[in-house]
Write a protein that holds these residues in place. Structure first.
Motif, PDB file in Angstrom:
ATOM      1  N   UNK A 262      -9.478  -4.892  13.696  1.00 54.84           N
ATOM      2  CA  UNK A 262      -8.381  -5.119  12.633  1.00 54.84           C
ATOM      3  C   UNK A 262      -8.859  -4.561  11.316  1.00 54.84           C
ATOM      4  N   UNK A 263     -10.154  -3.998  11.088  1.00 48.49           N
ATOM      5  CA  UNK A 263     -10.701  -3.879   9.993  1.00 48.49           C
ATOM      6  C   UNK A 263      -9.800  -2.282   9.553  1.00 48.49           C
ATOM      7  N   UNK A 264      -9.347  -1.714  10.799  1.00 45.80           N
ATOM      8  CA  UNK A 264      -8.480  -0.313  10.530  1.00 45.80           C
ATOM      9  C   UNK A 264      -7.332  -0.412  10.497  1.00 45.80           C
ATOM     10  N   UNK A 265      -6.753  -1.654  10.662  1.00 45.96           N
ATOM     11  CA  UNK A 265      -5.271  -1.521  10.592  1.00 45.96           C
ATOM     12  C   UNK A 265      -4.514  -1.000   9.378  1.00 45.96           C
ATOM     13  N   UNK A 266      -5.012  -1.072   8.317  1.00 49.00           N
ATOM     14  CA  UNK A 266      -4.587  -0.109   7.191  1.00 49.00           C
ATOM     15  C   UNK A 266      -4.232   1.146   7.230  1.00 49.00           C
ATOM     16  N   UNK A 267      -4.874   1.745   8.181  1.00 51.91           N
ATOM     17  CA  UNK A 267      -4.428   3.172   8.441  1.00 51.91           C
ATOM     18  C   UNK A 267      -3.057   3.405   9.011  1.00 51.91           C
ATOM     19  N   UNK A 268      -2.730   2.404  10.061  1.00 52.96           N
ATOM     20  CA  UNK A 268      -1.330   2.480  10.578  1.00 52.96           C
ATOM     21  C   UNK A 268      -0.093   1.475   9.651  1.00 52.96           C
ATOM     22  N   UNK A 269      -0.514   1.238   8.752  1.00 52.28           N
ATOM     23  CA  UNK A 269       0.389   0.921   7.456  1.00 52.28           C
ATOM     24  C   UNK A 269       0.650   1.937   6.406  1.00 52.28           C
ATOM     25  N   UNK A 270      -0.249   2.953   6.615  1.00 47.40           N
ATOM     26  CA  UNK A 270      -0.317   4.426   5.931  1.00 47.40           C
ATOM     27  C   UNK A 270      -0.701   3.726   4.373  1.00 47.40           C
ATOM     28  N   UNK A 271      -1.704   2.694   4.488  1.00 48.11           N
ATOM     29  CA  UNK A 271      -2.278   2.637   3.158  1.00 48.11           C
ATOM     30  C   UNK A 271      -3.225   3.044   2.853  1.00 48.11           C
ATOM     31  N   UNK A 272      -3.478   4.711   2.731  1.00 49.87           N
ATOM     32  CA  UNK A 272      -4.647   5.053   2.837  1.00 49.87           C
ATOM     33  C   UNK A 272      -4.716   5.630   1.680  1.00 49.87           C
ATOM     34  N   UNK A 273      -3.777   6.125   0.614  1.00 54.17           N
ATOM     35  CA  UNK A 273      -3.791   6.775  -0.656  1.00 54.17           C
ATOM     36  C   UNK A 273      -4.089   5.677  -1.683  1.00 54.17           C
ATOM     37  N   UNK A 274      -4.863   5.930  -2.699  1.00 47.85           N
ATOM     38  CA  UNK A 274      -4.956   5.022  -3.844  1.00 47.85           C
ATOM     39  C   UNK A 274      -3.120   4.995  -4.462  1.00 47.85           C
ATOM     40  N   UNK A 275      -2.750   4.077  -4.651  1.00 48.02           N
ATOM     41  CA  UNK A 275      -1.357   3.834  -5.379  1.00 48.02           C
ATOM     42  C   UNK A 275      -1.043   4.562  -6.352  1.00 48.02           C
ATOM     43  N   UNK A 276      -2.062   5.125  -7.113  1.00 45.47           N
ATOM     44  CA  UNK A 276      -1.663   5.656  -8.282  1.00 45.47           C
ATOM     45  C   UNK A 276      -1.371   7.171  -7.944  1.00 45.47           C
ATOM     46  N   UNK A 277      -1.881   7.538  -6.886  1.00 45.75           N
ATOM     47  CA  UNK A 277      -1.386   8.942  -6.359  1.00 45.75           C
ATOM     48  C   UNK A 277      -0.171   8.693  -5.406  1.00 45.75           C
ATOM     49  N   UNK A 278       0.060   7.840  -4.422  1.00 45.89           N
ATOM     50  CA  UNK A 278       0.998   7.968  -3.507  1.00 45.89           C
ATOM     51  C   UNK A 278       1.540   6.528  -3.081  1.00 45.89           C
ATOM     52  N   UNK A 279       2.717   6.163  -3.365  1.00 45.58           N
ATOM     53  CA  UNK A 279       3.318   5.073  -2.521  1.00 45.58           C
ATOM     54  C   UNK A 279       4.164   5.400  -1.255  1.00 45.58           C
ATOM     55  N   UNK A 280       4.378   4.601  -0.503  1.00 43.72           N
ATOM     56  CA  UNK A 280       5.049   5.026   0.767  1.00 43.72           C
ATOM     57  C   UNK A 280       5.890   3.582   1.268  1.00 43.72           C
TER      58      UNK A 280
END
Length: 186
Positions: free
Chosen positions: A47-65
Motif C-alpha cells: 500500500x506504500x505505493x498506492x499514490x502512484x495509481x492515484x496519480x499523486x506523483x507531481x508536486x502540486x505546485x507543478x501539476x494538479x490532476x
C-alpha cells in the motif's frame, strides 16, 4: 489546451477531455529515462505505493490532476482519462494550462507498479509517458520514461523551452515518488 489564471475545479473538465482522441507522435523519438534510487529494506511495495495509481506523483505546485477513476470511486485502469492542470512557471502567479491524457497501461505486482498514458489532442505535448516504482536488489527505484514532442504550433515555436520544462517536471515527479514511498506517505 486552455490557458487561464486562477484556481478552478478539475472534475467538471473531465467530460470534455473524455471525448478527445489520442494524438499520435509524428516521428519515432528516442525514449528519455529519468530514474532515482535509494536503499530500501521493504520486501514489497504494498500500500506504500498506492499514490502512484492515484496519480499523486507531481508536486502540486507543478501539476494538479483529476482521474476518471476518482470520480467513479474505483482503481485506475487502461482507458481512463486524466485532466491535468500544469502551472507554468510553478508559482502561485503562474499561468495554468489545462489538458488531458489517456491511461494506456497499468501494471501492478508486489515488486513493481507503473502506468503509462498517451497525450490527448488538447495536450501541450504529443507522446507517451510512463511512471513507476520497483524494488530491485535492496533498492527502491522510482522512474519515468517519455517519448514526447511539442503538441501544437505554439508549443513547437517554444519547443526547446517547453520540452526542457516538461523534462524537469518529470524529474521532479521521480524525486517525489521516491520520497513518498520511503516516507510511507498514504
Amino acid at each position: 489546451m486552455r490557458v487561464y489564471l486562477g484556481p478552478r475545479p478539475l472534475e467538471p473538465e473531465l467530460e470534455g477531455q473524455k471525448r478527445l482522441a489520442i494524438r499520435p507522435l509524428a516521428s519515432n523519438l528516442e525514449e528519455l529515462v529519468f530514474e532515482r534510487r535509494a536503499q530500501c529494506s521493504w520486501p514489497s511495495l504494498g500500500e506504500r505505493a498506492d499514490f502512484v495509481f492515484r496519480y499523486e506523483i507531481f508536486p502540486e505546485r507543478i501539476l494538479r490532476s483529476w482521474g476518471e477513476w476518482r470520480g467513479e470511486g474505483r482503481d485506475m485502469r487502461a482507458g481512463d482519462t486524466i485532466v491535468q492542470e500544469a502551472m507554468v512557471p510553478p508559482f502561485p502567479w503562474g499561468v495554468r494550462m489545462l489538458f488531458g491524457a489517456r491511461v494506456t497501461e497499468v501494471i501492478c505486482s508486489l515488486l513493481s507498479v507503473s502506468f503509462s498514458y498517451a497525450t490527448l489532442t488538447s495536450h501541450a505535448e504529443t507522446g507517451v509517458n510512463s511512471f513507476g516504482l520497483r524494488l530491485e536488489g535492496g533498492e527502491a527505484v522510482a522512474w519515468s520514461t517519455s517519448r514526447a514532442e511539442p503538441g501544437n504550433a505554439l508549443m513547437r515555436l517554444a519547443g526547446p523551452v517547453v520540452m526542457r520544462y516538461a523534462d524537469w517536471c518529470k524529474e521532479q515527479a521521480v524525486a517525489r515518488m521516491l520520497e513518498r514511498f520511503l516516507d510511507g506517505a498514504p
